[in-house]
Design a protein around this motif. Structure first.
Motif, PDB file in Angstrom:
ATOM      1  N   TYR A  89      28.290 -51.025  -3.300  1.00  0.00           N
ATOM      2  CA  TYR A  89      26.919 -51.262  -3.753  1.00  0.00           C
ATOM      3  C   TYR A  89      26.081 -49.988  -3.647  1.00  0.00           C
ATOM      4  CZ  TYR A  89      22.186 -53.158  -3.947  1.00  0.00           C
ATOM      5  OH  TYR A  89      20.886 -53.409  -4.281  1.00  0.00           O
ATOM      6  N   ASN A  90      26.257 -49.276  -2.534  1.00  0.00           N
ATOM      7  CA  ASN A  90      25.498 -48.034  -2.346  1.00  0.00           C
ATOM      8  C   ASN A  90      25.887 -46.969  -3.368  1.00  0.00           C
ATOM      9  OD1 ASN A  90      24.171 -49.152  -0.133  1.00  0.00           O
ATOM     10  ND2 ASN A  90      25.734 -48.429   1.310  1.00  0.00           N
ATOM     11  N   VAL A  91      27.130 -46.999  -3.792  1.00  0.00           N
ATOM     12  CA  VAL A  91      27.604 -46.012  -4.759  1.00  0.00           C
ATOM     13  C   VAL A  91      27.063 -46.303  -6.157  1.00  0.00           C
ATOM     14  CG1 VAL A  91      29.647 -45.082  -5.919  1.00  0.00           C
ATOM     15  CG2 VAL A  91      29.680 -45.469  -3.452  1.00  0.00           C
ATOM     16  N   TYR A  92      27.085 -47.578  -6.569  1.00  0.00           N
ATOM     17  CA  TYR A  92      26.784 -47.934  -7.956  1.00  0.00           C
ATOM     18  C   TYR A  92      25.376 -48.469  -8.167  1.00  0.00           C
ATOM     19  CZ  TYR A  92      31.778 -47.396  -8.885  1.00  0.00           C
ATOM     20  OH  TYR A  92      33.041 -46.884  -9.018  1.00  0.00           O
ATOM     21  N   SER A  93      24.572 -48.566  -7.126  1.00  0.00           N
ATOM     22  CA  SER A  93      23.216 -49.117  -7.282  1.00  0.00           C
ATOM     23  C   SER A  93      22.305 -48.211  -8.096  1.00  0.00           C
ATOM     24  CB  SER A  93      22.589 -49.376  -5.908  1.00  0.00           C
ATOM     25  OG  SER A  93      22.522 -48.168  -5.157  1.00  0.00           O
ATOM     26  N   THR A  94      22.668 -46.943  -8.237  1.00  0.00           N
ATOM     27  CA  THR A  94      21.827 -46.004  -8.993  1.00  0.00           C
ATOM     28  C   THR A  94      22.107 -46.030 -10.494  1.00  0.00           C
ATOM     29  OG1 THR A  94      23.440 -44.240  -8.580  1.00  0.00           O
ATOM     30  CG2 THR A  94      21.622 -44.454  -7.016  1.00  0.00           C
ATOM     31  N   VAL A  95      23.107 -46.774 -10.946  1.00  0.00           N
ATOM     32  CA  VAL A  95      23.418 -46.857 -12.373  1.00  0.00           C
ATOM     33  C   VAL A  95      22.277 -47.581 -13.086  1.00  0.00           C
ATOM     34  CG1 VAL A  95      25.069 -47.716 -14.077  1.00  0.00           C
ATOM     35  CG2 VAL A  95      25.881 -46.853 -11.877  1.00  0.00           C
TER      36      VAL A  95
END
Length: 261
Positions: A89-95
């Motif tokens: 979640y922390n990796v892809y939340s900025t998409v």
């Protein structure tokens, strides 16, 4: 009821942001939708579908539809993120969008799945049964490889599994393998496993019986060895006696010759 009550403040915020967005134009709609979608990760109510276009006030209808679609996109993104572990979640939340998020996940993990499939196929092709390990154990290992291939989406019918397992039998099973390959009757995988178990038990019993026969034969040879030695000693004594007898006869004959005038 609890969920609906929890959503009321959220709905009021949506209505407020919608009025502000309509007044300020399309660009504000994106900001409003982003705010709405990011308010909560756990409770996300569905966006309200706009009314059908009647032919009048197109600009207002367009803004409402755009707002609705943008909100849906961020809601979809939120649903996808909620389905991920915290680290991911922390990796892809900025998409930015749900499509970009979905494409990023597919690009990374679909490739990994393809690599895993190639690894399982290579493991199947390279697997060979050996003689210094029980066939029963190796049959179980090979069945696990079948399971991995099926789990990767490959279709393996039972006839293929039976033929592959027969082909993988160890070198010492060559005669039995040829027998199975020339059997016209179609065999199920379960029947083949039972057949191999019976044949392995027979081979084990035969090997054990052959070992007992060799031990018994060795004991027989060991038991008869002293008699043979005794027979050899007896034969040797007889030969010695005959030799002395002949020497005595020759001595008497020589004496008789020496007394002649």
């Amino acid at each position: 009821m609890v969920v609906l009550k929890a959503c009321k403040p959220f709905q009021k915020q949506c209505q407020m942001d919608l009025r502000i967005a309509i007044d300020n134009g399309i660009s504000s709609l994106i900001v409003a939708a982003t705010t709405i979608a990011s308010l909560s990760r756990t409770v996300v109510p569905p966006a309200e579908k706009p009314e059908k276009f009647s032919g009048a006030n197109f600009k207002g209808w367009q803004q409402r539809v755009f707002f609705w679609l943008t909100t849906l996109d961020f809601l979809c993104k939120s649903y996808i993120l909620r389905a991920l572990e915290d680290d991911l979640y922390n990796v892809y939340s900025t998409v930015n969008t749900s499509k970009e998020l979905w494409d990023a996940l597919e690009k990374k993990y679909k490739i990994e799945d393809a690599c895993l499939k190639k690894f399982v196929v290579a493991k199947f092709l390279d697997y060979k049964m050996i003689d210094n390990k029980t066939v029963g154990t190796q049959v179980q290992e090979f069945q696990l490889i079948f399971h991995d291939l099926i789990a990767e989406g490959m279709v393996l019918n039972e006839a293929f599994q039976v033929a592959a397992m027969i082909e993988k039998l160890p070198p010492s099973w060559r005669d039995f393998k040829n027998y199975l390959k020339h059997t016209r009757k179609e065999m199920k995988l379960e029947d083949l496993v039972i057949c191999l178990k019976i044949e392995e038990d027979n081979k084990t019993a035969e090997k054990k019986s052959r070992g007992n026969s060799m031990i018994k034969g060795a004991n027989i040879i060991e038991g008869t060895a002293p008699k043979s030695n005794k027979r050899k000693r007896s034969s040797g004594q007889t030969n010695e006696q005959n030799k002395k007898k002949i020497q005595g006869q020759l001595l008497q004959l020589w004496k008789s010759w020496s007394q002649c005038p």
